[in-house]
Design a protein around this motif. Sequence first.
Motif, short mmCIF file in Angstrom:
data_model
loop_
_atom_site.label_atom_id
_atom_site.label_comp_id
_atom_site.label_asym_id
_atom_site.label_seq_id
_atom_site.Cartn_x
_atom_site.Cartn_y
_atom_site.Cartn_z
N GLY A 1 -51.40 -49.00 3.17
CA GLY A 1 -52.44 -48.17 2.57
C GLY A 1 -52.88 -47.03 3.45
N ASN A 2 -52.36 -46.98 4.67
CA ASN A 2 -52.78 -45.97 5.62
C ASN A 2 -51.55 -45.41 6.33
OD1 ASN A 2 -53.53 -45.22 8.57
ND2 ASN A 2 -55.52 -45.18 7.50
N LEU A 3 -51.35 -44.11 6.28
CA LEU A 3 -50.17 -43.49 6.86
C LEU A 3 -50.13 -43.67 8.38
CD1 LEU A 3 -47.62 -41.80 6.60
CD2 LEU A 3 -49.04 -39.74 6.66
N SER A 4 -51.26 -43.54 9.02
CA SER A 4 -51.32 -43.69 10.47
C SER A 4 -50.91 -45.10 10.89
CB SER A 4 -52.73 -43.37 10.97
OG SER A 4 -52.82 -43.59 12.37
N HIS A 5 -51.40 -46.09 10.14
CA HIS A 5 -51.06 -47.48 10.44
C HIS A 5 -49.57 -47.72 10.21
CE1 HIS A 5 -51.35 -51.76 10.85
NE2 HIS A 5 -51.02 -51.98 9.59
N PHE A 6 -49.03 -47.13 9.14
CA PHE A 6 -47.60 -47.25 8.86
C PHE A 6 -46.78 -46.68 10.01
CE2 PHE A 6 -43.87 -44.84 7.17
CZ PHE A 6 -43.03 -45.94 6.98
N ASN A 7 -47.13 -45.49 10.47
CA ASN A 7 -46.40 -44.86 11.57
C ASN A 7 -46.43 -45.72 12.82
OD1 ASN A 7 -45.59 -42.54 10.18
ND2 ASN A 7 -47.51 -41.48 10.62
N HIS A 8 -47.58 -46.31 13.10
CA HIS A 8 -47.74 -47.16 14.28
C HIS A 8 -46.87 -48.41 14.18
CE1 HIS A 8 -49.59 -49.32 17.60
NE2 HIS A 8 -49.84 -50.32 16.78
N VAL A 9 -46.94 -49.09 13.04
CA VAL A 9 -46.17 -50.33 12.86
C VAL A 9 -44.67 -50.03 12.84
CG1 VAL A 9 -45.72 -52.29 11.31
CG2 VAL A 9 -48.06 -51.47 11.64
N PHE A 10 -44.29 -48.94 12.19
CA PHE A 10 -42.88 -48.59 12.10
C PHE A 10 -42.31 -48.29 13.48
CE2 PHE A 10 -39.10 -46.12 11.31
CZ PHE A 10 -38.58 -46.67 10.15
N ARG A 11 -43.02 -47.51 14.27
CA ARG A 11 -42.54 -47.16 15.61
C ARG A 11 -42.44 -48.41 16.49
NH1 ARG A 11 -42.52 -42.48 18.76
NH2 ARG A 11 -43.70 -41.31 17.18
N SER B 1 -41.89 -51.41 15.49
CA SER B 1 -40.81 -52.27 15.00
C SER B 1 -39.43 -51.71 15.29
CB SER B 1 -40.96 -52.47 13.48
OG SER B 1 -39.89 -53.21 12.96
N THR B 2 -39.25 -50.40 15.16
CA THR B 2 -37.92 -49.80 15.26
C THR B 2 -37.69 -48.98 16.54
OG1 THR B 2 -38.56 -47.74 14.13
CG2 THR B 2 -37.86 -49.60 12.75
N GLY B 3 -38.78 -48.62 17.22
CA GLY B 3 -38.64 -47.81 18.41
C GLY B 3 -38.57 -46.32 18.11
N ALA B 4 -38.72 -45.96 16.85
CA ALA B 4 -38.64 -44.55 16.45
C ALA B 4 -39.66 -44.27 15.36
CB ALA B 4 -37.24 -44.20 15.95
N ALA B 5 -40.12 -43.03 15.30
CA ALA B 5 -41.01 -42.62 14.22
C ALA B 5 -40.21 -42.57 12.92
CB ALA B 5 -41.60 -41.24 14.53
N PRO B 6 -40.86 -42.72 11.76
CA PRO B 6 -40.13 -42.71 10.48
C PRO B 6 -39.24 -41.49 10.28
CG PRO B 6 -42.38 -43.44 10.14
CD PRO B 6 -42.30 -42.99 11.56
N THR B 7 -39.75 -40.30 10.60
CA THR B 7 -38.96 -39.08 10.43
C THR B 7 -37.73 -39.10 11.33
OG1 THR B 7 -40.94 -37.80 9.88
CG2 THR B 7 -38.98 -36.57 10.54
N ARG B 8 -37.90 -39.54 12.56
CA ARG B 8 -36.79 -39.62 13.50
C ARG B 8 -35.77 -40.66 13.04
NH1 ARG B 8 -33.13 -37.26 16.31
NH2 ARG B 8 -32.41 -38.44 18.12
N TYR B 9 -36.26 -41.77 12.52
CA TYR B 9 -35.36 -42.82 12.02
C TYR B 9 -34.49 -42.27 10.89
CZ TYR B 9 -33.76 -47.18 9.91
OH TYR B 9 -32.97 -48.18 9.39
N ARG B 10 -35.12 -41.52 9.97
CA ARG B 10 -34.36 -40.93 8.85
C ARG B 10 -33.29 -39.97 9.37
NH1 ARG B 10 -37.70 -38.52 3.96
NH2 ARG B 10 -36.94 -40.34 2.80
#
Length: 278
Positions: A249-259, A261-270
Amino acid sequence: MKKFQNDLYRLTGLPFDFVDMGLRHSERLQAKRVFTPFCRMMYDSPAGRDACDRDEKKALDDCLKKQGCVLRRCHLGLMDVYVPVVMNNKVVGLLCTGQFFYNQISRGHFKKIRKRLAAMGIDTAKARKAYFNIPVVEKRCVTAIIDLIQMVVGLLDAGRLQALKTATRHDPMRKAMDFIEAHYADQVTLPAVAKIAGLSVSRLAHVFKAQVGMSFTAYLNLVRINWAKYYLTNSCLRVSEIAFQAGFGNLSHFNHVFRRSTGAAPTRYRQQQTSTRN
């Protein structure tokens, strides 16, 4: 076995399971048995579930005849892998994974199955969107996955097999896992899942930690991050749209959890996934 299953899921995002000769699935392995949204729609429809169960019975029959690995398309064109567990020259169960395509699919592929989906009572508009987000796995990667599973089968002894077969009994965790898989994009809470599973909040939290190896929140985030990875790789949705699509529900939280988990920001992962495919 459980460590291998967890590692396979983290590396590939693919479900993994043990099925005994009665086609009963291992509840303990289902701690990571995540359906694709498309397959979840199928499984939530009585007619769809019957079709999938019949398909699984055919796969079992094929393994019995071949006494070896079976790589086959399901009744709707998705690839599934079944590796028989053989002891004393007898198939006693299957280790399986799947729910992917070899190649990106076209609109024509979906047109071929649209009428069948409608006949099963499935919302074809929602199914179409989910269908085009099914993961794509290269053949060489599938070959490597099969090799790994076959290596694990070779390490199974009677004791480990009995543990797997014992784990196929029904328990509240299946209800909890199924609910999370079906509603990961919604506001999922521990009390709500505990009610579905028929357990107290404290008991479900304890069982999650003991059987899954992580907290309820960590597992829910893992499920959501894996679908976010699928959307980043296989769709043109903006990162903000993917965050909400995956249940954050929160973009900032998503970016934090994604990084984390994967070691990369969502845009970088893509970007990494796009360069790998090219």
